[in-house]
Design an enzyme around this catalytic site. Structure first.
Site, PDB file in Angstrom:
ATOM      1  CB  THR A  17      -0.906   0.014   1.251  1.00 46.31           C
ATOM      2  OG1 THR A  17      -1.599  -1.233   1.339  1.00 46.31           O
ATOM      3  CG2 THR A  17      -1.931   1.131   1.194  1.00 46.31           C
ATOM      4  NE  ARG A  21       4.808   0.855   5.459  1.00 46.18           N
ATOM      5  CZ  ARG A  21       3.717   1.481   5.836  1.00 46.18           C
ATOM      6  NH1 ARG A  21       2.877   0.893   6.669  1.00 46.18           N
ATOM      7  NH2 ARG A  21       3.450   2.697   5.408  1.00 46.18           N
ATOM      8  CB  SER A 112       3.840   4.290   8.139  1.00 45.85           C
ATOM      9  OG  SER A 112       2.800   5.152   8.469  1.00 45.85           O
ATOM     10  CG  HIS A 113       0.926   2.583  11.034  1.00 45.26           C
ATOM     11  ND1 HIS A 113       0.991   2.837   9.693  1.00 45.26           N
ATOM     12  CD2 HIS A 113       0.356   1.369  11.153  1.00 45.26           C
ATOM     13  CE1 HIS A 113       0.467   1.822   9.028  1.00 45.26           C
ATOM     14  NE2 HIS A 113       0.086   0.914   9.889  1.00 45.26           N
ATOM     15  CE  LYS A 125       6.545   6.822   3.190  1.00 50.16           C
ATOM     16  NZ  LYS A 125       5.395   7.517   3.763  1.00 50.16           N
ATOM     17  CG  ASP A 276       2.120   8.182  11.250  1.00 47.56           C
ATOM     18  OD1 ASP A 276       2.347   9.389  11.089  1.00 47.56           O
ATOM     19  OD2 ASP A 276       2.128   7.349  10.329  1.00 47.56           O
ATOM     20  CG  ASP A 278       5.338   8.247   7.926  1.00 51.73           C
ATOM     21  OD1 ASP A 278       4.442   7.963   8.751  1.00 51.73           O
ATOM     22  OD2 ASP A 278       5.169   8.148   6.701  1.00 51.73           O
ATOM     23  CG  ASP A 280       1.863   9.546   6.790  1.00 50.44           C
ATOM     24  OD1 ASP A 280       1.742   9.013   7.910  1.00 50.44           O
ATOM     25  OD2 ASP A 280       2.183   8.921   5.755  1.00 50.44           O
ATOM     26  CB  THR A 343      -7.043   1.338   1.054  1.00 49.52           C
ATOM     27  OG1 THR A 343      -8.322   1.227   1.646  1.00 49.52           O
ATOM     28  CG2 THR A 343      -5.988   1.534   2.135  1.00 49.52           C
ATOM     29  CD  GLU A 363      -9.578   3.026   7.336  1.00 55.90           C
ATOM     30  OE1 GLU A 363      -9.455   2.813   8.541  1.00 55.90           O
ATOM     31  OE2 GLU A 363      -8.734   2.696   6.480  1.00 55.90           O
ATOM     32  CB  SER A 364      -5.899   4.281   7.802  1.00 54.14           C
ATOM     33  OG  SER A 364      -5.573   5.047   6.657  1.00 54.14           O
ATOM     34  CE  LYS A 375      -1.539   8.300   6.033  1.00 56.73           C
ATOM     35  NZ  LYS A 375      -1.027   7.429   4.971  1.00 56.73           N
TER      36      LYS A 375
HETATM   37  C1  G16 Z   1      -0.687   3.673   4.430  1.00 59.16           C
HETATM   38  C2  G16 Z   1      -1.303   4.342   3.248  1.00 59.16           C
HETATM   39  C3  G16 Z   1      -2.729   4.703   3.548  1.00 59.16           C
HETATM   40  C4  G16 Z   1      -3.498   3.485   4.011  1.00 59.16           C
HETATM   41  C5  G16 Z   1      -2.796   2.844   5.177  1.00 59.16           C
HETATM   42  C6  G16 Z   1      -3.404   1.522   5.577  1.00 59.16           C
HETATM   43  O1  G16 Z   1      -0.607   4.589   5.471  1.00 59.16           O
HETATM   44  O2  G16 Z   1      -0.602   5.492   2.889  1.00 59.16           O
HETATM   45  O3  G16 Z   1      -3.277   5.233   2.386  1.00 59.16           O
HETATM   46  O4  G16 Z   1      -4.794   3.841   4.377  1.00 59.16           O
HETATM   47  O5  G16 Z   1      -1.462   2.578   4.833  1.00 59.16           O
HETATM   48  O6  G16 Z   1      -3.261   0.632   4.528  1.00 59.16           O
HETATM   49  P1  G16 Z   1      -3.609  -0.883   4.718  1.00 59.16           P
HETATM   50  O7  G16 Z   1      -5.047  -0.932   5.121  1.00 59.16           O
HETATM   51  O8  G16 Z   1      -3.348  -1.502   3.373  1.00 59.16           O
HETATM   52  O9  G16 Z   1      -2.732  -1.426   5.816  1.00 59.16           O
HETATM   53  P2  G16 Z   1       0.755   4.785   6.240  1.00 59.16           P
HETATM   54  O10 G16 Z   1       0.461   5.834   7.279  1.00 59.16           O
HETATM   55  O11 G16 Z   1       1.067   3.438   6.796  1.00 59.16           O
HETATM   56  O12 G16 Z   1       1.731   5.196   5.191  1.00 59.16           O
END
Ligand code: G16
Length: 542
Positions: A17, A21, A112-113, A125, A276, A278, A280, A343, A363-364, A375
């Site tokens: 996504t 990772r 990220s998170h 990324k 989080d 990074d 965003d 997503t 939603e995330s 974001k």
């Molecule tokens: C990433 C993407 C978001 C997505 C989230 C969750 O966020 O940038 O667009 O909503 O992952 O994705 P999934 O449901 O596939 O785990 P981040 O903050 O992890 O970069």
């Protein structure tokens, strides 16, 4: 001296996504990280002679990979790299830097998170010239290259000093170490009314921002404490640490529990927020009142015009498909378009570039606008503060008024983490087969109206993205969505998104778990979650 190192391809470097990772120890496999970075470079035709942005969220391995990426960039003919001091750049700050530098793109090192540390996660990324995450045509090209790659190029030189601002040379390439915060903070000053927010804070409005030991600490201290006058200590956990202090830098009710408890307690400040790893994502909690990310997006859309950067109104809005329909109602009232994308922030880029939308969110815990192509956690916090400073109302009051006008989309997400990948695939496959038989079926008091698999047709470039989530719609407008996460690093994560609309005249103050209990039971019955996964309850409820 440029070295060409012969390697064999790694079969598991398909970006998910949001980039690649994996566990840290996977990235530590000899040549693994280099193979992916070289694949990115090989897939980017304009790289030679260009400017590249480089930074990360400070997690374990960040500094080492920054050094590797610099030496590889030099060996691959990049003219200039702008890198955040200490190797730090939040994702939105990197996006902004790409845009103002006229860069070909940027490498952002982050998972990220996800947690950090030697046993935890790392990520790489690639963002393109518009500042946004590489779209699928680019990630597909990168992935294809990872499967064929047979060498990478690297300069054999000592490490660079990443903590000294200014220019240094690496072979023919210029490396410019930049202040990671300055340009970003300046951008925020152009979007928001800092004077009004400062006046609000000076009048006694209190806030707490939890940086979760991740990258937003320095940004939040500069903006919230130094420029907006929040008392020192308003930003907590403000020093980025390689293991995020042993925590999970995910701003939700589970991992930002300390903030939540504080905001629900007797000494709660007026406003609480977190971001989080990074920088965003965002979490917003008023005194005694949690704001769900989907509701937050709707409130921001309805009130954005109160901030100078958005005073001309919104061109349109976009949300990811699993995000609740709360923002759709605002768009309808504003008379602007509302787009539904899969997503992943990468799907918003084309709509933003085409000027079709101003605001987007997920939603995330992600929201953002056309100011960058990512974001942006602190941006969302500042827009909230700007709105509160103009309306002079508590968060709970703003939310109550919003529901009173638009109704409330009760919403919850259930995550089943680290489940067996084969079982997860079987669940999805079985559900996919079942979809056509669902309409008309009853589950408790609920009757299915329609069921489908979401596919996205991008109106700007005609591209199609299939298999983006399974949807079951019930009579009355409720729905359940199922999809597998594309960001996990062990096994599979099943996400179940549950939503029910309550009109303004209805009961707007139930507990979401209670309001959604029948739907949650139906969600399990339809997909056989317990039977396929062996789990009787989700691991994380947000
Ligand atoms: C990433 C993407 C978001 C997505 C989230 C969750 O966020 O940038 O667009 O909503 O992952 O994705 P999934 O449901 O596939 O785990 P981040 O903050 O992890 O970069």
């Amino acid at each position: 001296m440029i070295h060409s190192v012969s390697i064999r391809p790694f079969p598991d470097q398909k970006p998910g996504t949001s980039g690649l990772r994996k566990k840290v120890r996977v990235f530590q496999t000899p040549h693994y990280t280099e193979a992916f970075i070289q694949s990115v470079f090989d897939a980017e035709p304009g790289l030679r002679g260009a400017t590249l942005i480089l930074g990360g969220d400070g997690r374990y391995l960040n500094r080492e990979v920054i050094q590797v990426a610099l030496k590889m960039a030099a060996a691959n003919g990049v003219a200039r790299v702008r890198v955040g001091r200490g190797g730090l750049l939040s994702t939105p700050a990197a996006s902004h830097l790409i845009r103002i530098s006229g860069a070909i793109g940027g490498l952002i090192l982050s998972a990220s998170h996800n947690p950090g540390g030697p046993e935890e996660d790392f990520g790489v990324k690639y963002n393109i010239a518009n500042g946004g995450p590489a779209p699928e045509r680019v990630t597909d090209a990168i992935y294809a290259r990872t499967l064929a790659i047979d060498r990478y190029l690297i300069l054999e030189v000592p490490d660079l000093d990443l903590d000294r601002l200014g220019e240094q040379r690496l072979g023919e390439m210029v490396v410019e170490v930049v202040d990671p915060v300055a340009d970003y903070a300046a951008l925020m000053e152009t979007l928001f009314d800092f004077r009004t927010i400062r006046a609000l804070i000076a009048s006694g409005f209190s806030l707490r921002f939890d940086a979760m030991h991740a990258v937003t600490g320095p940004y939040a201290r500069e903006i919230l404490e130094r420029r907006l006058g929040a008392p020192e200590g308003s930003v907590v956990n403000a020093t980025p640490l390689p293991d995020f202090g042993g925590g999970h830098p995910d701003p939700n009710l589970v991992h930002a529990h300390a903030l939540y408890e504080h905001m629900m307690g007797p000494d709660a400040p007026d406003f609480g927020a977190a971001s989080d790893g990074d920088g965003d994502r965002n979490l917003v909690i008023g005194r005694g009142r949690f704001v769900s990310p989907s509701d937050s997006l709707a409130v921001l859309a309805a009130n954005a015009h109160l901030a100078p950067g958005y005073s001309a109104g919104l061109k349109g809005v976009a949300r990811s498909m699993p995000t609740s329909g709360a923002v759709d109602r605002v768009a309808r009232a504003l008379g602007v378009a509302c787009y539904e994308t899969p997503t992943g922030w990468k799907f918003f880029g084309n709509l933003l570039d085409a000027g079709r939308v101003t605001l987007c969110g997920e939603e995330s815990a992600g929201a953002g606008s056309d100011h960058v192509r990512e974001k942006d956690g602190l941006w969302a916090v500042l827009l909230w503060l700007n709105i509160l400073a103009v309306r002079r109302q508590p968060v709970a009051g703003v939310l109550d008024e919003h529901w009173g006008r638009y109704g409330r989309n009760y919403y919850v997400r259930h995550d089943y983490e680290s489940i067996d990948s084969a079982a997860a695939d079987s669940l999805v496959e079985a559900l996919r087969t079942l979809l056509p038989q669902l309409p008309g079926k009853r589950f408790g008091p609920l009757q299915v109206e329609a069921a489908d698999e979401f596919a996205y047709h991008d109106a700007t470039d005609g591209s199609v993205s299939e298999r983006q989530g399974l949807r079951v719609m019930f009579e009355g407008g409720s729905r359940v969505v199922y999809r597998l996460s594309g960001t996990g690093t062990s096994g599979a994560t099943l996400r179940v998104y549950i939503e029910r609309y309550e009109p303004p005249s209805g009961n707007l103050h139930q507990e979401p778990a209670e309001a959604l209990a029948e739907l949650a039971a139906a969600a399990d019955a339809i997909a056989g979650i317990a039977a396929w996964t062996g789990r009787n309850a989700p691991d994380v409820v947000t």
